[in-house]
Write an enzyme that holds these catalytic residues in place. Sequence first.
Site, short mmCIF file in Angstrom:
data_model
loop_
_atom_site.label_atom_id
_atom_site.label_comp_id
_atom_site.label_asym_id
_atom_site.label_seq_id
_atom_site.Cartn_x
_atom_site.Cartn_y
_atom_site.Cartn_z
N HIS A 1 0.93 -1.30 -0.31
CA HIS A 1 0.01 0.04 -0.01
C HIS A 1 0.84 1.18 0.01
O HIS A 1 0.55 2.30 -0.51
CB HIS A 1 -0.99 0.26 1.40
CG HIS A 1 -2.11 -0.74 1.16
ND1 HIS A 1 -3.29 -0.09 0.64
CD2 HIS A 1 -2.57 -1.93 1.35
CE1 HIS A 1 -4.22 -0.90 0.64
NE2 HIS A 1 -3.84 -2.14 0.71
N ASP B 1 -4.77 7.17 2.28
CA ASP B 1 -5.10 5.75 1.66
C ASP B 1 -6.55 5.36 1.81
O ASP B 1 -6.98 5.72 2.97
CB ASP B 1 -4.02 5.00 2.25
CG ASP B 1 -4.03 3.62 1.75
OD1 ASP B 1 -3.58 3.38 0.73
OD2 ASP B 1 -4.67 2.60 2.36
N SER C 1 3.42 -11.61 -2.95
CA SER C 1 4.46 -11.58 -1.92
C SER C 1 3.71 -12.17 -0.45
O SER C 1 4.43 -12.69 0.09
CB SER C 1 4.98 -10.23 -1.71
OG SER C 1 4.04 -9.24 -1.24
N TRP D 1 10.91 -21.77 -7.74
CA TRP D 1 11.77 -20.90 -7.06
C TRP D 1 11.22 -20.52 -5.65
O TRP D 1 9.79 -20.35 -5.52
CB TRP D 1 11.76 -19.57 -7.88
CG TRP D 1 12.70 -18.49 -7.32
CD1 TRP D 1 12.49 -17.34 -6.69
CD2 TRP D 1 14.02 -18.50 -7.24
NE1 TRP D 1 13.63 -16.71 -6.23
CE2 TRP D 1 14.62 -17.31 -6.60
CE3 TRP D 1 15.06 -19.40 -7.97
CZ2 TRP D 1 16.02 -17.31 -6.45
CZ3 TRP D 1 16.45 -19.29 -7.64
CH2 TRP D 1 17.01 -17.93 -6.93
N HIS E 1 -2.87 -14.71 -8.30
CA HIS E 1 -3.74 -14.52 -7.26
C HIS E 1 -4.59 -13.62 -7.40
O HIS E 1 -5.65 -13.25 -6.74
CB HIS E 1 -2.92 -14.65 -5.90
CG HIS E 1 -2.45 -13.04 -5.86
ND1 HIS E 1 -1.62 -12.82 -6.90
CD2 HIS E 1 -2.23 -12.43 -4.75
CE1 HIS E 1 -0.84 -11.66 -6.30
NE2 HIS E 1 -1.43 -11.37 -5.07
N SER F 1 -0.59 -7.29 -9.47
CA SER F 1 0.00 -8.55 -10.30
C SER F 1 -1.14 -8.47 -11.66
O SER F 1 -0.51 -8.62 -12.80
CB SER F 1 -0.66 -9.72 -9.78
OG SER F 1 0.24 -9.80 -8.84
#
Length: 484
Positions: free
Chosen positions: A16, A116, A275, A344, A365, A370
Amino acid sequence: MSLPTVVLVPCWGSGHFMSALEAGKRLLDTGGGAFSLTVLLMHSPTQTKASEVEGHVRREAASGLDIRFLQLPAVEHPTGCVDPVEFDSRYAQLHAPHVKSAIASLQGRVAAVVVDLFLTTLLDAAHELAVPAYVYFASPAAFLALMLRLPALRGDLTSAGFEEKGGTVDLPGLPPVPAPYMPACLVRAKIQSYDWFEYHGRRFTEARGVIVNTSLELEGSVLAAIPAALPVHAIGPVISFGGPTDDEQRPPAHECVRWLDAQPAASVVFICFGSMGFLDAAQVREVAVGLQRSGHRFLWVLRGPPHAGSRFPTDAAQAQLDELLPEGFMAACCTAGNNIGMVWPAWAPQKEILSHAAVGGFVTHCGWNSVLESLWFGVPMLPWPLYGEQHLNAFALVAGVGAAVALGMDRKKGFFVEAAELERAVRSLMGGGSSEEVTKAREKAAEMRAACRKAVAEGGSSRAALQRLVREILALPESLEGTS
Ligand SMILES: *[C@@H]1O[C@H](CO)[C@@H](O)[C@H](O)[C@H]1NC(C)=O
């Protein structure tokens, strides 16, 4: 006299934080020196997040841009919170007096405050100081539209959330959304999280505008359906790589990228859950079997489960591949003799991977970052949503944007994906592409690649939105040029 400044109040989580900071930098750049940026930093309530953000701040502070970082005093942690959104919202709220005094003490005119999306409790500080306030929204416009609709949808709900209700939910600008695709935080969680999302949605309407990392080309119908009383500024996406761009100074390519260099064009399916995403052991086995049976080349970023006491895997942790993967998997797929796959076990450079010519499909996801990165590089997707608003993103990608192939999930078993279904879907995504669904997904992905780049180029829709926003912040007339 000092320049006017725009005050940015980002969340403390690294994702964020970076997204909001990126938005601030784009405002700064578009302002062309007409104002500076002041970033108010809240202490992260957890140590891992704190050190990541400190790294970002150090790099940005050294970048030579006109950005000033001000650390706010620490506050107590709110107690008795039952869910993370409630914690974040109340934790932010405790900073209100500090935010107000920090803004009041700034030299020069404060042109705007940008908070935010989970920090709308801080809008009061801006109102009390009579400074125009904006919300920065790092998720898609579809989720913004949903948050704005939550007060109206509440009447239909039982305390269990949307799942109980079944059927579909109407979101203006999207085809009817089946209830299970509603964000996991609203479908399954207790009603408290609904309350807080609804609260923030209501408060958005007090802002002078909402800045969203999307574009007209990606979410035009959803953006058009948002009530005009709330101005929405679609300024995205811009994918920046950071770091030195000339070959001489560039660090050596990441191992994943070097492996991709040896693969044929558009031959590799890339699997990565962001992540913070991870799968449990039973699900990892299904993925392994499904991939192996699909016969396609793959690059799989496999994160291990989080350590005890933490909700997400940490960047430093390496997955124990021999414990997670079925016996014989590595030998069958990832040896010198039969090198069709790479697993990986840690963080990987997603943007570099998605930009690589060898990548032909992305199992994702559906975190919004992404999705934007995949569209930017024109890679068709196989959506596998895990948490947050990802289920809604997945739905919008398949049913709305069309740049994805659907993956069947077993809702009753916690959205489990069987090996056979993954095998089918990967074959469909990667294999020659004769089905109508995959042909459309490829075409749409290519179309979106061009559209995203056009949107942020001079004369494009996102670029123009940013210029209009900057003129508004600087209280310049619409017609005045010279802010590009
Ligand atoms: C928008 O999203 C992209 C993709 O993740 C990211 O690289 C970019 O920094 C974001 N832009 C803003 C203004 O947040």
